[in-house]
Write a protein that holds these residues in place. Structure first.
Motif, PDB file in Angstrom:
ATOM      1  N   ASP A 129       8.042  -5.271  -3.907  1.00  0.00           N
ATOM      2  CA  ASP A 129       9.126  -5.374  -2.925  1.00  0.00           C
ATOM      3  C   ASP A 129       9.804  -4.026  -2.728  1.00  0.00           C
ATOM      4  O   ASP A 129      10.107  -3.622  -1.609  1.00  0.00           O
ATOM      5  N   ARG A 130      10.032  -3.326  -3.839  1.00  0.00           N
ATOM      6  CA  ARG A 130      10.785  -2.073  -3.721  1.00  0.00           C
ATOM      7  C   ARG A 130       9.987  -1.017  -2.992  1.00  0.00           C
ATOM      8  O   ARG A 130      10.502  -0.326  -2.132  1.00  0.00           O
ATOM      9  N   TRP A 131       8.728  -0.903  -3.350  1.00  0.00           N
ATOM     10  CA  TRP A 131       7.909   0.088  -2.666  1.00  0.00           C
ATOM     11  C   TRP A 131       7.816  -0.225  -1.196  1.00  0.00           C
ATOM     12  O   TRP A 131       7.963   0.635  -0.335  1.00  0.00           O
ATOM     13  N   ALA A 132       7.545  -1.497  -0.917  1.00  0.00           N
ATOM     14  CA  ALA A 132       7.391  -1.880   0.480  1.00  0.00           C
ATOM     15  C   ALA A 132       8.679  -1.565   1.237  1.00  0.00           C
ATOM     16  O   ALA A 132       8.648  -1.023   2.338  1.00  0.00           O
ATOM     17  N   ASP A 133       9.819  -1.885   0.620  1.00  0.00           N
ATOM     18  CA  ASP A 133      11.112  -1.690   1.257  1.00  0.00           C
ATOM     19  C   ASP A 133      11.487  -0.234   1.433  1.00  0.00           C
ATOM     20  O   ASP A 133      11.789   0.236   2.518  1.00  0.00           O
ATOM     21  N   ALA A 134      11.473   0.498   0.322  1.00  0.00           N
ATOM     22  CA  ALA A 134      12.012   1.855   0.319  1.00  0.00           C
ATOM     23  C   ALA A 134      11.127   2.799   1.106  1.00  0.00           C
ATOM     24  O   ALA A 134      11.609   3.726   1.754  1.00  0.00           O
ATOM     25  N   LEU A 135       9.842   2.559   1.045  1.00  0.00           N
ATOM     26  CA  LEU A 135       8.942   3.528   1.652  1.00  0.00           C
ATOM     27  C   LEU A 135       8.592   3.181   3.080  1.00  0.00           C
ATOM     28  O   LEU A 135       8.185   4.039   3.848  1.00  0.00           O
ATOM     29  N   ALA A 136       8.776   1.927   3.415  1.00  0.00           N
ATOM     30  CA  ALA A 136       8.317   1.517   4.739  1.00  0.00           C
ATOM     31  C   ALA A 136       9.081   2.249   5.827  1.00  0.00           C
ATOM     32  O   ALA A 136       8.536   2.545   6.881  1.00  0.00           O
TER      33      ALA A 136
END
Ligand SMILES: Nc1ncnc2c1ncn2[C@@H]1O[C@H](COP(=O)(O)OP(=O)(O)OP(=O)(O)O)[C@@H](O)[C@H]1O
Ligand SMILES: [Mg+2]
Lengths: 225, 301
Positions: free
Chosen positions: B58-65
């Motif tokens: 979730d964090r990667w998807a969120d922060a990097l998207a």
């Protein structure tokens, strides 16, 4: 209460019993005789629904055994006391609890009077063995315990398979006395036995009928023994 | 459903007498407790794994998207012109918000972990970085690349997707594996309970025959066994869960600054989740034993 109508039974192979008709009415007293292997035990097992007949009808308290659910059967067995030829017990529980087992499993233990249990054990001569485990008992003691267990619920019918096979004559009479008293209270009694003396002793006290299995059929034996 | 629940509660509340009619067993009981405990311990880890990888995904998807970078490499003289061109393109690209040229200080800060704080950024031929944010709708990365290639040949769009997607996918897969493991652990527990219940039922065939003969109903007989096995599973799983949770709590903590990896473990309310393992294990044992008992009982009259 127990009616067999034109019943046949086979364990596979030929019929062991055919055209058997039998009615156990309240207050009746029957003996069942016949040579070893004739099917006495089999007939008793038909009477409490352990076996389903291969032909004919068995009705227990008005209900056809084929239509009874497993719970119906359990409830019916609470009204039928059975003494097996090979008495089986819960070997890890003391005799007194084994005798009270029918009360325990039907949830009626709380309302039962402990004095009754003591009196019953006394009657069958097992007061001293009340705390013994079943494997520690003699064959005759086991038979007496099985009889005590069969009658503790005050069932409507008592079926006993050779209940006096292993006990001396005096104790046989004592057990017979117990069954006769129960019979006088209106219970139906059916005893499979080879012991003609026992039958004679009973006939002196109650109007007992003698049935005989011969050539796969159930016959009324005459008054002559 | 209500009836079933009532029945379960009645069974767990218990009937001391119904317990006594089945002889006690020492060794197999301990084995069942041990296995339930081991399974619960594993379940705690599988749960920690899937929850941690879930957070990671979730964090990667969120922060990097929502961020991307344009890197401009050009000879010293053309740098400003190309940067202007890139900014002009970005301002007019739908889906791009707030393009911003990183200052020399910011670039130095980014490079500091690698080269130390004294890097003379201005004297090195470093590429110029432009940071941008995606709007809700996102932008068409391919179209933007084409425009950049045409008008500012030194500019390269890095939308992070190249390395982000496999990572997010891996983290998602890890979460799935954790959940599958939990499912398998549940099934293995059911199988184990069924086996030991079958063994117990077979060992007590005479007890069951006698009970049936004196008029015990199937539920009464089944209850004696069901209660036992549910109790053992509950005990074992409670101990296993406790040990597992302590072990997870004692794992070396993750970098609080939000480093690359989140720690394997539970966070906040997540600590509640493993507490469901013991009752679930008891429920699995309840059904497995009940099914085994009724299967055996219907074979006798
Ligand atoms: N479960 C069974 N499967 C197959 N055959 C059986 C079974 N039980 C009994 N039999 C056979 O049925 C016949 C009658 O058995 P049963 O036990 O009814 O005899 P019985 O009249 O009670 O004999 P006894 O006086 O020796 O007790 C015997 O030949 C026996 O071998
Ligand atoms: Mg016999």
């Amino acid at each position: 209460m127990i009616e067999l109508e034109n019943v046949a039974h086979s364990y596979g192979g030929g019929d062991l019993l055919t055209e058997v008709g039998l009615t156990l009415a309240p207050g009746s007293f029957h003996f069942l005789t016949g040579p070893s292997g004739a099917g006495k035990t089999t007939l008793l097992r038909l009477c409490y629904g352990e076996l389903i007949p291969s032909a004919g009808n068995v009705r227990l308290f008005g209900q056809d055994v084929r239509q009874m659910s497993r719970d119906d059967l359990a409830r019916t067995r609470q009204r039928i006391g059975v003494v097996h030829q090979d008495c089986q017990f819960l070997n890890h529980l003391p005799l007194s609890e084994n005798v009270a087992l029918p009360l325990i499993v039907s949830g009626r233990e709380a309302e039962a009077d402990p004095a009754n249990l003591r009196e019953l054990l006394h009657w069958v001569g097992l007061s001293r063995q009340a705390d013994a485990l079943p494997p520690e008992l003699s064959g005759g003691e086991r038979q007496r315990a099985a009889l005590a267990r069969a009658v503790i619920m005050s069932p409507d019918v008592i079926l006993a398979d050779e209940p006096t096979g292993n006990v001396d004559w005096e104790m046989s009479l004592r057990l017979l006395q117990l069954l006769v008293e129960l019979n006088k209270m209106g219970k139906a009694i059916l005893i499979a036995t080879h012991d003609l003396n026992l039958i004679r002793a009973a006939k002196a006290q109650v109007a007992a009928r003698v049935l005989r299995i011969k050539d796969r059929r159930l016959l009324q034996a005459g008054a002559n023994l | 459903m209500n009836g079933v629940l009532d029945q379960m509660l009645a069974v767990l509340a218990g009937d001391r007498q119904a317990d006594r009619v089945v002889p006690p067993t020492g060794f197999t009981a301990r084995l069942t407790i041990f296995t339930a405990g081991a399974m619960a311990f594993l379940a705690v880890f599988a749960l920690a794994l899937s929850m941690a990888s879930g957070r990671l995904a979730d964090r990667w998807a969120d922060a990097l998207a929502r961020t991307a970078t344009v890197r401009i490499s050009a000879p010293q003289g053309q740098m400003q012109a190309q940067t202007d061109a890139v900014m002009a393109i970005l301002w007019t690209t739908p889906g791009v918000a707030d393009p911003r040229v990183l200052s020399a200080e910011e670039q130095r800060a980014l490079l500091a972990p690698w080269f130390g704080p004294d890097l003379p950024v201005d004297r090195l031929p470093l590429p110029q970085l432009v940071e941008l944010t995606e709007t809700e709708d996102g932008f068409d990365a391919e179209a933007l690349r084409l425009r950049l290639a045409a008008e500012a040949p030194g500019a390269v769009l890095d939308d992070h997707a190249r390395w982000r997607r496999p990572l997010v996918r891996a983290a998602d897969r890890l979460r799935l594996l954790g959940l599958v493991s939990i499912g398998l652990i549940g099934l293995a527990t059911a199988a184990m309970i069924t086996l030991s219940a079958n063994a117990a039922l077979a060992a007590n065939a005479q007890v069951i025959r006698v009970l049936r003969m004196v008029g015990a109903r199937d539920v009464y007989i089944a209850r004696a066994f069901v209660r036992r096995f549910a109790g053992r599973a509950l005990q074992g799983a409670a101990a296993g869960t406790l040990v597992g949770m302590i072990a997870v709590a004692l794992l070396p903590g993750a970098d609080p600054a939000g480093g690359f990896l989140t720690g394997l473990g539970f966070q906040g309310w997540g600590w509640i989740v493993p507490l469901f393992i013991p009752p679930l294990a008891a429920m699995v044992a309840f059904w497995a034993t009940r099914a085994a008992a009724f299967r055996m009982l219907t074979e006798m009259t």
